[in-house]
Design an enzyme around this catalytic site. Sequence first.
Site, PDB file in Angstrom:
ATOM      1  N   ALA A 231       0.818  -1.357  -0.223  1.00  0.00           N
ATOM      2  CA  ALA A 231      -0.179  -0.007   0.092  1.00  0.00           C
ATOM      3  C   ALA A 231       0.643   1.333   0.035  1.00  0.00           C
ATOM      4  O   ALA A 231       0.466   2.391  -0.598  1.00  0.00           O
ATOM      5  CB  ALA A 231      -0.922  -0.158   1.256  1.00  0.00           C
TER       6      ALA A 231
ATOM      7  N   HIS B  83      -4.233  -9.374  -4.675  1.00  0.00           N
ATOM      8  CA  HIS B  83      -5.523  -9.331  -4.072  1.00  0.00           C
ATOM      9  C   HIS B  83      -6.348  -8.785  -4.764  1.00  0.00           C
ATOM     10  O   HIS B  83      -7.335  -8.070  -4.578  1.00  0.00           O
ATOM     11  CB  HIS B  83      -5.121  -8.106  -2.895  1.00  0.00           C
ATOM     12  CG  HIS B  83      -4.170  -8.850  -1.803  1.00  0.00           C
ATOM     13  ND1 HIS B  83      -3.623  -7.885  -0.774  1.00  0.00           N
ATOM     14  CD2 HIS B  83      -4.204  -9.899  -1.417  1.00  0.00           C
ATOM     15  CE1 HIS B  83      -2.733  -8.617  -0.026  1.00  0.00           C
ATOM     16  NE2 HIS B  83      -3.077  -9.850  -0.366  1.00  0.00           N
TER      17      HIS B  83
END
Length: 233
Positions: free
Chosen positions: A22, A119
């Site tokens: 992230a 993901h």
Amino acid sequence: MTVDEYRKKVDNAKRIVFFGGAGMSTESGIPDFRSTDGLYNMKYDLPPETILSAEYFLRHIDKFFEFYFDKMIYRDAKPNAAHMKLAEWEKDGKLTAVVTQNIDGLHQAAGSRTVYELHGSVHRNTCLNCGRKYTLDDMLARKNSIPRCECGGVIKPDVVLYGEGLPEDAVDGALDAIAAADMLIIGGTSLSVYPAAGFVRYFRGGVDNVVVINKSVIPGYGNQLNGRIGELL
């Protein structure tokens, strides 16, 4: 390690794989998860881990999508300097793959072609009833209610929720790329989310050819550069 030492390693490498999280997208205006101003430190009635779980999706689908559209979609985000550098390396034949835990699609927007999204992605969405595919724009056009297909089925984002398995094609491609690399750069991740974080163990090029570029220090890794990933990468 110094920037000059890092640069020499990059110059000598021929098959770089980048493994990112992230923190890779914070310079694009997308908050990360676990820093002091990250998503998991914001105040909600329930922890984000609960809301972003497969069980919660099934039981509270309306509240799931309220959170999803509010906190997981950043339609106007653009690739930053780090995304662009990786795309440049791939074009030059120096980087073989990007392995990402992110779902924002910014690597592809920067021009990267070999990207393994562990993901999933907000840009891919599938009707749970008939399997029809939808884009992010299709979903945003339905964001004021539960997104539904023309057949009436619920459209689910192709993102991996807590309690779901990782996509096999992305896993296989990522592991093969990491195993074949001669340099592994880990960037913008705390390596605390499993099973994805365990992928770095498949690197066979030796610990001296692993470099971590992160805002904070990750224990257990020798070659580290700490700071803004766009500048350092």
